[in-house]
Write an enzyme that holds these catalytic residues in place. Structure first.
Site, PDB file in Angstrom:
ATOM      1  N   GLY A   1       0.775  -1.203  -0.081  1.00 17.16           N
ATOM      2  CA  GLY A   1      -0.083  -0.005  -0.103  1.00 17.16           C
ATOM      3  C   GLY A   1       0.879   1.196  -0.065  1.00 17.16           C
TER       4      GLY A   1
ATOM      5  N   LEU B   1      -1.526   7.226   2.111  1.00 17.48           N
ATOM      6  CA  LEU B   1      -1.094   7.886   3.098  1.00 17.48           C
ATOM      7  C   LEU B   1      -0.508   7.018   4.234  1.00 17.48           C
ATOM      8  CD1 LEU B   1      -3.400  10.685   3.806  1.00 17.48           C
ATOM      9  CD2 LEU B   1      -1.438  11.030   2.586  1.00 17.48           C
TER      10      LEU B   1
ATOM     11  N   HIS C   1     -22.153   8.004   3.615  1.00 20.64           N
ATOM     12  CA  HIS C   1     -22.250   9.517   3.588  1.00 20.64           C
ATOM     13  C   HIS C   1     -23.420   9.940   2.936  1.00 20.64           C
ATOM     14  CE1 HIS C   1     -20.729  13.500   3.059  1.00 20.64           C
ATOM     15  NE2 HIS C   1     -19.399  13.049   3.481  1.00 20.64           N
TER      16      HIS C   1
ATOM     17  N   ARG D   1     -23.958  12.609   9.913  1.00 21.04           N
ATOM     18  CA  ARG D   1     -24.001  11.730   8.642  1.00 21.04           C
ATOM     19  C   ARG D   1     -25.107  10.582   8.646  1.00 21.04           C
ATOM     20  NH1 ARG D   1     -17.583  11.201   7.033  1.00 21.04           N
ATOM     21  NH2 ARG D   1     -17.353  13.319   6.683  1.00 21.04           N
TER      22      ARG D   1
ATOM     23  N   HIS E   1     -18.887   5.130   2.176  1.00 20.23           N
ATOM     24  CA  HIS E   1     -17.792   5.907   1.977  1.00 20.23           C
ATOM     25  C   HIS E   1     -16.475   5.290   2.621  1.00 20.23           C
ATOM     26  CE1 HIS E   1     -15.925   9.861   1.761  1.00 20.23           C
ATOM     27  NE2 HIS E   1     -15.849  10.033   3.099  1.00 20.23           N
TER      28      HIS E   1
END
Ligand SMILES: Cc1cc2nc3c(=O)[nH]c(=O)nc-3n(C[C@H](O)[C@H](O)[C@H](O)COP(=O)(O)OP(=O)(O)OC[C@H]3O[C@@H](n4cnc5c(N)ncnc54)[C@H](O)[C@@H]3O)c2cc1C
Ligand code: SF4
Ligand code: FES
Lengths: 684, 247
Positions: free
Chosen positions: A74, A77, A304, A369, A444
């Site tokens: 991966g 981030l 979401h 949400r 989401h």
């Protein structure tokens, strides 16, 4: 969105009382296992635990680091930041991604921003408040020591990113700007217009490429990890490598190392349609799960509310529209079914139902949400949805900017929402300044993921898990702008410290490519590929994926019931049988073959889907982003049961006959809060 | 609508490819261009013909994975990415030609998929700021004028798709490099390595086989992120300065 008031503490104590459930709907589907707990977080005051752990974690001297190898799957981030940092430290790093460049990992798509407790606005923010908001936002289903650490390291992330050249939004004086985002009252969100994920990922990607040039990191793009290699070295079974497929040549490769890190992202695509990228998958995590890594809270999914609705059967993915639109847009549907086909502009004010304002008068369009999503779904289930009929139902509600345009002018709205409204027009062909926008909830993010301890190590020694792929920080619901924070916290500041304690025992005994564990993993991969290519049935992979998604969305989505989940499990098992007998994958194993790639991913999604339903069935409470119809208050609100369910459900793969799932083993990690009190949410 | 598609098919890098013609019916104007290809692929699969390979991932215009030459234009007739192009930009009965990016530096992998690894290798040669994790000063230690930060952001939005190269008659990647040089060059943090960055990135660019820039401007016209042509002037200026500094 606005912060929610706390109502008083429910009567349930959070300490060491045994968690006895009243009714276990899942009793026929799993085997009870021994409880587990995190053994790595030090005791003591919560604000000292991380410092203590960092101090106690053993060091590896710089000369030895060159002898220690790390595989990182991966380059989002969580993965890119870890690869760069471990490369800088001098370890030998191999980095894998399925895209053609590390820069394309799905983190690139994150829009809104990243949280950090800098308190630049002097509005009362602090590490403790970010910790508190995150635990509360997660509805008291996350592990408090992990969350505290996340809040603690958040400030260093911003320093690091600014130094790398991440162009965050700034004020006129040249200092960083912040906004308030996703359910909190302080402004702690740093952002780069609507492209924060892109800018942060490019920062991490560049740091990674710098290490490639320095010779510490080697990248393997268009490589898909298909198996983890677990080697028993006499006293311990350890993760010692992976089997990956070169997606261009089809070659099956063995990669060995001292430690393996999975930073492979979330599995929202089990629902087929989601805001995730097309390739997002559970394969890396699921293969590890089958080898002994526990999967925690798999049913925790975030839906979401503001996404562009499905326009037809051809739909391949859904696009998120920023949550901030609800600050000015008003959600409504027609009062009567008869009006649903009409031009919305012709529907008189008194014939419109502004349902959020009606049901939740104090929060209106700014409810969290999950509440907004469920209300929108209920309207469509009642038959009052708008937009095109797909499979006989209109799945959309209006998000209307007419009032905002009257108040701020068209230019005002345009300035505030930048290119969002243009993006909407490009996708739908409708001008949102003239016709109300149509939106619908979409999957989401997943809070569930592989179980890890405080060190981010899974239940397989030597297998660490970071980012969205693990379960630890967001409980049953994630706050906006906190996933980017977690990915970078894990990769830059947490894993590099905890992994060294593990590596201090290395280098581990050399594993040969013909070690039985390696051969076993390789042959499992080869057999699976061979199987997919020789079923020679009639249905495409996508058709199975779509059907699975439909089952998951219908029965394991926003609202779940005992009957629905049991039905879903039956449907998934039938689907799986058909998939095994009737799949059609053309092409060969030794070339780029996108259908073959998808077949492996969908096979794993089918198994995961079953486990998600079992997990949801076991958890007979409504909490965080998910609602169990059997657990609600008199006025239909979510009801949590801390006395019964204040645990992490960590599932161990059991495996049944003919490669079926069998009865997974449930290990419960009791959640104990020492620094925070458990409270119920209320929005009315 | 019904369409005729002429699509480049090539089994792998080593084999030569050719154009194939397909008919696809019942295309709705709400489909994205790639969803239209998904529909075609489902039809091919059903007929026992191998689906067409093409790249995509985010399908919302940000990852830079997609990219096709559509009727000779990089990403097609609208200023956006291929994945954000919708079928309402086409008309019933139209014939559409679909090819991969054409550039020596981007070899074809299969059908419409190319290898853009050269972009990563260019970044490796200096497209970064050297700062190890943990060594960063407090974020507010160095204020950055708002306009500089905005300009840096505007060009940092490059998605690395390669349309600029595909559109350029010379196959130059100057727009891509110019965007990176400008992004880092606008910020105080980017100054210490400014000279070496431009020199090394340009050297790698030439080494990869990208062509030289002759200011034609097709790149900026094709760029889905509207990276302006003046980043190339900035690139040239930085290069001259670096040479003057003895690089
Ligand atoms: C549209 C959208 C908007 C969002 N906006 C926000 C926001 O504003 N703020 C926020 O905090 N969060 C946001 N999120 C959530 C956040 O973006 C993600 O949770 C986060 O980026 C995940 O990062 P990651 O590093 O864990 O995984 P990813 O970025 O998903 O990376 C996964 C990596 O794993 C690799 N990989 C996966 N499987 C394999 C395999 N089998 N073999 C080899 N490689 C593999 C992939 O190639 C990729 O490199 C958003 C999410 C979406 C979908
Ligand atoms: S400069 Fe534009 S066209 Fe070139 S790679 Fe970047 S985004 Fe794509
Ligand atoms: S698929 Fe990501 S930009 Fe088109």
């Amino acid at each position: 969105m606005t912060d929610m008031p706390d109502t008083t503490l429910t009567s349930h104590p959070s300490h060491d009382s045994p968690l006895e459930v009243d009714t276990d709907d899942a009793v026929d589907y799993y085997t009870p296992g021994a409880p587990i707990g995190d053994t790595k977080a030090p005791d003591g005051p919560i604000n000292e635990r991380w410092q203590t752990r960092k101090f106690e974690a053993r060091l590896v001297n710089p000369a030895n680091r060159r002898k220690l190898s790390v595989i990182i799957v991966g380059t989002g981030l969580a993965g890119a930041s870890a690869a760069a940092t471990l490369g800088e430290a001098g370890y030998v790093v191999k980095s894998f991604c399925y895209q053609d460049s590390p820069r394309r990992a799905h983190s690139i798509a994150a829009q809104g921003g990243i949280n950090a407790a800098k308190n630049y606005k002097e509005d009362g923010d602090s590490v403790h408040r970010l910790f508190y908001d995150t635990v509360k936002g997660g509805d008291y289903r996350s592990r408090e020591s992990n969350v505290y650490r996340l809040a603690e390291v958040s400030t260093s992330i911003i320093d690091q990113c600014v130094a790398q050249g991440v162009p965050f939004a700034r004020e006129y004086g040249g200092l960083l700007d912040n906004r308030s985002f996703g359910g909190v009252q302080v402004s702690r969100t740093f952002y780069a217009r609507g492209q924060t994920g892109q800018q942060l990922l490019i920062g991490a990607y560049q740091a990674l490429e710098r290490q490639v040039a320095a010779g510490t990191v080697e990248t393997f793009t268009r490589h898909e990890m298909l198996e983890v290699i677990v080697v028993d070295d006499g006293d311990t079974s350890r993760a010692r490598g992976i089997i990956a497929r070169d997606m261009v040549t089809g070659e099956i490769e063995t990669h060995l190392a001292d430690v393996v890190v999975l930073a492979s992202g979330g599995y929202g695509n089990v629902f087929y349609l989601s805001t995730n990228a097309m390739g997002c998958n559970v394969t890396a995590a699921w293969r590890a799960h089958r080898k002994g890594a526990y999967m925690a809270n798999p049913c925790y999914t975030q839906i979401h509310p503001t996404c562009i609705p499905v326009s037809g059967a051809h739909q391949s993915k859904l696009t998120l529209m920023s949550e901030s639109l609800r600050n000015d847009g008003r959600m409504w549907v027609p009062r009567t079914k008869a009006d649903c086909e009409k031009d919305p502009r012709s529907i008189a004010e008194e014939d419109r139902d502004y349902f959020l304002e009606r049901i939740y008068p104090s929060f209106g369009n700014l409810v969290p949400r999950d509440i907004a999503s469920r209300a929108a779904k209920n309207m469509c289930d009642e038959g009052r949805g708008v937009g095109p009929e797909v499979d006989g139902v209109r799945r959309g509600v209006y998000l209307d900017f007419a009032d905002a345009i009257a108040r701020l002018g068209k230019d005002g709205v345009e300035e505030k929402y930048d290119n969002l409204l243009d993006m909407y027009e490009r996708i739908t062909g409708e001008n949102p300044y003239e016709v109300p926008m149509r939106i619908y909830p979409a999957v989401h993010y997943v809070m569930g993921g592989l179980w890890v301890d405080y060190d981010l190590q899974s239940s397989i020694p030597g297998l660490f898990v970071t980012g969205e792929a693990n379960f630890s920080d967001h409980g049953a619901n994630r706050l906006g702008a906190s996933a980017l924070m977690q990915g970078l916290a894990d990769g830059y500041f947490v894993l590099p410290h905890t992994i060294r304690d593990y590596l201090a025992d290395g280098p581990f005994e050399k594993v040969d490519e013909d070690h039985p564990a390696v051969l076993e993993a390789r042959s499992a991969v080869e057999k699976r590929i061979e199987h997919f290519l020789t079923v020679n049935g009639t249905r495409s992979v996508d058709s199975y994926h779509r059907e699975l998604g439909h089952i998951m969305w219908e029965y394991c989505g926003m609202e779940r019931t005992e009957d629905g989940l049991k039905k879903a499990i039956d449907l998934i098992r039938t689907l799986r049988d058909d998939f095994n007998r009737n799949l059609k994958v053309l092409g060969t194993a030794d070339s780029l073959n996108q259908s073959l790639e998808k077949a492996g991913r969908v096979a794993d999604f089918i198994e995961l889907g079953e486990l998600m339903c079992i997990d949801a069935l076991n958890r007979r409470e409504s909490c965080g982003g998910h609602f169990r119809a059997e657990s609600q208050t008199e006025d239909g609100e979510a009801l949590r049961h801390d006395d019964q369910y204040a645990y992490v459900a960590a599932w161990e793969f059991a495996g049944g006959e003919a490669g079926t799932m069998g009865k997974p083993v449930l290990h419960k990690e009791h959640l104990v809060y020492t620094a925070i009190e458990m409270k119920q949410r209320s929005y009315k | 609508m019904n369409l005729t598609l002429k699509i480049w098919r090539q089994p792998d890098a080593a084999t030569t490819g050719s154009m194939h013609t397909y008919e696809v019916d019942d295309v709705s104007e709400d489909m994205s261009f790639l969803e239209m290809l998904d529909v075609l692929n489902e039809q091919l699969n059903a007929k026992g013909e191998e689906p067409i390979a093409f790249d995509s991932d985010c399908r919302e215009g940000i990852c830079g994975m997609c990219g096709l030459m559509i009727n000779g234009e990089a990403h097609g007739p609208v200023t956006t990415t291929t994945c954000q192009l919708h079928m309402r930009s086409f008309t019933d009965g139209e014939t559409i030609t679909i090819e991969p990016w054409r550039s020596d530096a981007f070899p074809v992998v299969k059908d419409l998929v190319v290898d853009r690894g050269a972009f990563d290798r260019i970044i490796q040669q200096g497209g970064f700021i050297s700062v190890n994790t943990g060594s960063a000063p407090e974020a507010h230690a160095v204020p950055v004028p708002r306009d500089d930060a905005m300009r840096a952001f505007n060009v940092a939005t490059c998605i690395g798709c390669g349309a600029c190269v595909a559109a350029c008659p010379n196959g130059s990647a100057s727009l891509f490099i110019g965007a990176k040089i400008t992004h880092l060059g606008e910020l105080p943090q980017g100054q210490p390595e400014r000279d070496s960055r431009v020199v090394n990135m340009v050297a790698q660019h030439d080494h990869e086989g990208f062509g030289g820039c002759t200011n034609i401007g097709e790149c900026a016209a094709a760029c889905p992120k509207e990276i302006p042509l003046d980043v190339i002037s900035q690139l040239n200026k930085d290069l001259r300065t670096a040479i003057r500094h003895g690089h």
